[in-house]
Design an enzyme around this catalytic site. Structure first.
Site, PDB file in Angstrom:
ATOM      1  N   CYS A  78       0.726  -1.298  -0.022  1.00 47.55           N
ATOM      2  CA  CYS A  78       0.009   0.081  -0.096  1.00 47.55           C
ATOM      3  C   CYS A  78       0.824   1.164   0.154  1.00 47.55           C
ATOM      4  CB  CYS A  78      -0.889  -0.026   1.286  1.00 47.55           C
ATOM      5  SG  CYS A  78      -0.162   0.116   2.737  1.00 47.55           S
ATOM      6  N   CYS A 107       3.201   1.892   3.122  1.00 48.71           N
ATOM      7  CA  CYS A 107       4.307   1.110   2.950  1.00 48.71           C
ATOM      8  C   CYS A 107       5.482   1.741   2.165  1.00 48.71           C
ATOM      9  CB  CYS A 107       4.210  -0.087   2.302  1.00 48.71           C
ATOM     10  SG  CYS A 107       3.009  -1.622   3.283  1.00 48.71           S
ATOM     11  N   ASP A 116      16.614  20.842 -35.435  1.00 48.85           N
ATOM     12  CA  ASP A 116      18.101  21.163 -35.470  1.00 48.85           C
ATOM     13  C   ASP A 116      18.581  20.409 -36.793  1.00 48.85           C
ATOM     14  OD1 ASP A 116      20.769  21.599 -34.733  1.00 48.85           O
ATOM     15  OD2 ASP A 116      21.062  19.661 -34.214  1.00 48.85           O
ATOM     16  N   ASP A 144      19.662  16.408 -31.053  1.00 55.84           N
ATOM     17  CA  ASP A 144      20.673  15.355 -30.877  1.00 55.84           C
ATOM     18  C   ASP A 144      21.573  15.683 -29.947  1.00 55.84           C
ATOM     19  OD1 ASP A 144      21.837  16.633 -32.985  1.00 55.84           O
ATOM     20  OD2 ASP A 144      23.107  14.777 -33.199  1.00 55.84           O
ATOM     21  N   ASP A 178      21.474  21.115 -27.499  1.00 54.26           N
ATOM     22  CA  ASP A 178      19.906  20.919 -27.696  1.00 54.26           C
ATOM     23  C   ASP A 178      19.038  20.706 -26.405  1.00 54.26           C
ATOM     24  OD1 ASP A 178      20.148  21.554 -30.599  1.00 54.26           O
ATOM     25  OD2 ASP A 178      20.452  19.497 -30.911  1.00 54.26           O
TER      26      ASP A 178
END
Length: 821
Positions: A105, A108, A511, A698, A702
């Site tokens: 649960c 926990c 890009d 990539d 970026d």
């Protein structure tokens, strides 16, 4: 203290000779051993008293601290063991996913997180009770994994590493448990229905009271295991929801089953008009059927991740220093080992081909259906299959550093997040449950004053008919099917909100270098200037360039074993000079190569990215080297533009190079010489104008704009930082999958809307019908189950392959363009 006293912490009996206690809210509570005393004292002393108020049942007994709990897990500190499930990032921190026993649960999970999050060396701890898994990130220089696992063990939750065999074991255990409960419910339902038919006919045709009472008692006997065993997870779920003050669909369901059962038991022993053992057995059975279908869909959703874990073989053929072959387990490999991969075998790890030529099937990893040619100098990915030719591969990455493990981590991150649509559906379902409970109480009160005999069956029918199971399943089942479909076609969704945002994209920013182009130089034009063949000239060029580290040298085949070059020397700014078969050759800048023969070069060769090859007799060949457009770039851009999406290039490259690419791809919006800050500012401007932006990149530069876009995609050839910042990863580097992914995202949202409309319409129509007494409990049970099954089956339509399998480039696609780097 008597032996029947239960331990306050773990719930096990306290031995008669043990008198240990802990103080809870100034009240002494018994504990059974020193372990429970230590753990309970730690929990209470850390201010985590709420754990004992929110847990639905006692915690398991902690491991005995006298047994050397750190030694128990010491084996998981060994590098050879950790390579199977621990990932070490560039900053030195480690990450691991653990299966946790006894995690039932949110209380926990809350206890584990709160007790670990402030521990020295812990960077992050996330516990998911729904999957029984914990994600840990820690500093290995400060704390060992065995210490963290031992700490969880002392709390009563035994951890295990997430490995393919443990994942299979967990799924198998869940399936078997669900099937056992389903069989018990099915058998009980059939027997209860048989006795109910006899009771119903007896009411109209006359039946002795003794016989009727006997049938009711037998019905109670067959319905009892259905309710108390098969339906137990439902009651535990309702208890947990009420403890956390978050009523879910288990609450009305458990009320319907529980009240129906105990009311029928009361009628059985005290007398009354009717019992409902048949209805509650049928309801429990149909509910378990629906949940079994949902469980199967969830396992299918995990199939991609599980399949990735099984791609890597368990053994491989290792080559010793003298070339001798030996079959060894993959986990015994070390970096730099040489392995032999024969045709039909699976490549065991990421590496570089040293010898041999072959075709490799990477479809499971990239979605690319065509075999990929691999030879000396080529990189190969662990988990791909060698289709032809033997390959000698040097192992460069192992364990959690491989591409398979990286993709698996991205998938787990996506599964740990809940998208907005799923959160909205859960919120609506929770409020709907609250409304249903109040409406049911109101209807019961009204019927009690109108017709008391109808009050209970009408209330039971309302609780059953209005169960929001279908409403809660409407979104997650469709999202799981949609993301799996996209992963199968080569677009890996790594964040929960990506799919629904992708469906609304109207502006794409790309890009250039490494995204629209391949990001590496290649020979795009060859001019034969001497009397040797193209093949001979290319072999000579490769033999010379083998000794150069210049970026242009990588455009040529790098295999010195075919035509070895001797006395090779690199001349900075000019090229490479060496001897092949006793003849002096040069390759490099055309005017420098021409000096060897004492001749000049044409004006065309003197400008541009031309590389010349020659000897003392003159020039033999000239090669134009450039960064090439991706083969499907023009097709992908044209498809997006045809869908009405605006395309824009944002690049840090020179203006001439960006303009060349834009013209070739018919893109009118482009900007060059942009820094990461410039790209991010442009993105913010577009978003301020109302655009929903998809960013594709990539590189490291970026990463900021990928993180700032509405939704983003990185190429799997790109940097790890770019992939971590992006919400999706393009496997195989095929840009055409962006358009296909957008189509899948739109279909997914359409299916979600269909599911929500169907489930909401069902609940809205059944509520008044059941309240008016027009729907008996047994019919309500069938309707509830059918609504859930219909929603799951509708979502499964997204998982089907498009006709002909994964899309491939059209044979008439434009020829790939060439541009200067």
């Amino acid at each position: 203290m008597n032996s029947q006293t239960a331990c306050f912490h773990c719930g096990e009996p306290v031995p008669p000779d043990v008198s240990l206690q802990v103080m809870v809210d100034e009240t002494p509570q018994p504990v059974c051993c020193s372990g429970c005393e230590a753990v309970a004292g730690m929990i209470l002393g850390s201010g985590l008293d709420d754990f004992y108020r929110f847990r639905p049942e006692p915690t398991g007994r902690p491991e005995d601290p006298t047994l050397g709990e750190q030694d128990r897990y010491a084996g998981f500190d060994k590098p050879g063991t950790q390579q199977d499930f621990v990932y070490q990032s560039a900053d030195g921190s480690c990450e691991a996913a653990l299966l946790v026993e006894g995690l039932y649960c949110t209380a926990c999970g809350w206890l584990i997180e709160r007790s670990l999050q402030d521990a020295p060396g812990i960077r992050e701890v996330r516990v998911n009770p729904a999957t029984g898994r914990a994600l840990l990130r820690w500093e290995p220089s400060t704390v060992r994994l065995s210490q963290l696992m031992a700490h969880m063990g002392r709390l009563g939750y035994r951890p295990h590493p997430v490995l393919p065999e443990t994942m299979d074991s967990q799924a198998t255990k869940e399936r078997r448990s669900a099937m056992r409960r389903l069989i018990v419910a099915g058998l009980g339902m059939m027997q209860a229905m048989m006795f109910a038919v006899a009771l119903y006919f007896g009411q109209y045709h006359g039946m002795d009271p003794e016989h009727a009472q006997f049938l009711r008692l037998v019905s109670m006997l067959v319905a009892t295991p259905v309710v108390l065993y098969a339906g137990m997870p439902i009651f535990l779920g309702a208890f947990r929801d009420l403890r956390n003050l978050r009523p879910g669909m288990d609450v009305p369901v458990s009320l319907a089953i529980g009240t129906g059962y105990f009311a029928s038991v009361w009628v059985t022993f005290t007398g009354g008009p009717e019992v409902y053992f048949d209805s509650i057995s049928m309801f429990t059975f149909f509910l378990l059927v629906a949940r079994y279908v949902e469980m199967a869909a969830r396992h299918r959703a995990n199939a991609t991740n599980d399949a990735l874990a099984r791609l890597v073989p368990s053994t491989t053929t290792r080559l010793d220093a003298d070339g001798a072959e030996s079959e060894v387990p993959v986990r015994e490999l070390v970096l730099g080992d040489r392995v032999l991969v024969r045709p039909g075998a699976t490549i065991p790890a990421d590496g570089e081909v040293l010898r041999g030529q072959g075709s490799v099937d990477e479809s499971m990893l990239t979605g690319e259906s065509d075999p990929q040619s691999r030879g000396p100098g080529s990189t190969v990915v662990g988990g791909s299959v060698n289709l032809s030719g033997s390959l000698e591969v040097r192992v460069d990455r192992l364990g959690q550093d491989t591409m398979v493990s990286h993709i698996g981590r991205l998938l787990r991150r996506a599964q740990a997040e809940r998208p907005g649509l799923a959160r909205l559906a859960d919120t609506v379902a929770r409020y709907f449950v609250t409304v249903v409970l109040f409406a049911t109480a109101t209807v019961f009160t009204i019927w009690w004053h109108v017709d008391p005999a109808m009050a209970f069956p009408v209330t039971l029918a309302m609780l059953v008919a209005t169960c929001p199971c279908a409403l809660s399943l409407a979104t997650p089942t469709a999202l799981a099917a949609g993301t799996n479909r996209m992963a199968a076609s080569g677009l890996l969704v790594t964040r929960g909100d990506a799919l629904e945002t992708l469906a609304r994209v109207n502006h794409v920013v790309l890009d250039k270098t490494g995204t629209l182009t391949e990001g590496r130089l290649g020979v795009v034009e060859t001019r034969r200037l001497g009397d040797c063949s193209d093949e001979q000239a290319l072999a000579l060029a490769g033999a010379l360039e083998y000794h150069s580290e210049h970026p242009l040298a990588r455009a040529f085949p790098r295999d010195s074993s075919v035509v070895p070059a001797e006395q090779a020397e690199t001349v900075r700014g000019a090229g490479v000079e060496g001897h092949v078969a006793g003849v002096r050759y040069r390759i490099g800048r055309p005017d420098w190569v021409a000096e060897l023969a004492g001749i000049g070069v044409s004006e065309e060769l003197g400008r541009g990215a031309w590389v010349a090859l020659g000897n003392g007799d003159g020039l033999l060949a000239a090669y134009r080297v450039a960064d090439r457009l991706r083969p499907d770039a023009a097709e992908a851009v044209a498809a997006l533009q045809a869908d009405g999406i605006t395309i824009e290039i944002a690049s840090g490259d020179a203006q001439s190079a960006v303009e060349t690419v834009a013209n070739r791809l018919n893109i009118t919006r482009w900007q060059a010489r942009m820094s990461p800050e410039d790209k991010l500012a442009r993105l913010r401007q577009l978003q301020a104008d109302g655009a929903v932006v998809l960013m594709v990149g990539d590189g490291i530069n970026d990463a900021p704009v990928l993180a700032g876009a509405n939704v983003s995609a990185a190429l799997n050839e790109g940097t790890t930082l770019a992939q971590t910042s992006a919400a999706m990863v393009l496997l195989g580097g095929r840009l055409s999958r962006l358009g296909e992914g957008m189509g899948t995202a739109r279909r997914t949202l359409r299916v979600i809307r269909q599911n929500l409309i169907m489930s909401a319409s069902y609940n809205a129509s059944m509520l008044p019908l059941a309240a008016m007494g027009l729907v008996p409990p047994w019919l309500a049970a069938i309707g509830m189950t059918l609504s859930s099954v219909v929603v799951v089956l509708n979502a499964r339509r997204l998982g089907g392959r498009t006709r002909g399998g994964p899309p491939v480039p059209a044979t008439g696609s434009p020829q790939q363009g060439v541009l200067q780097s």
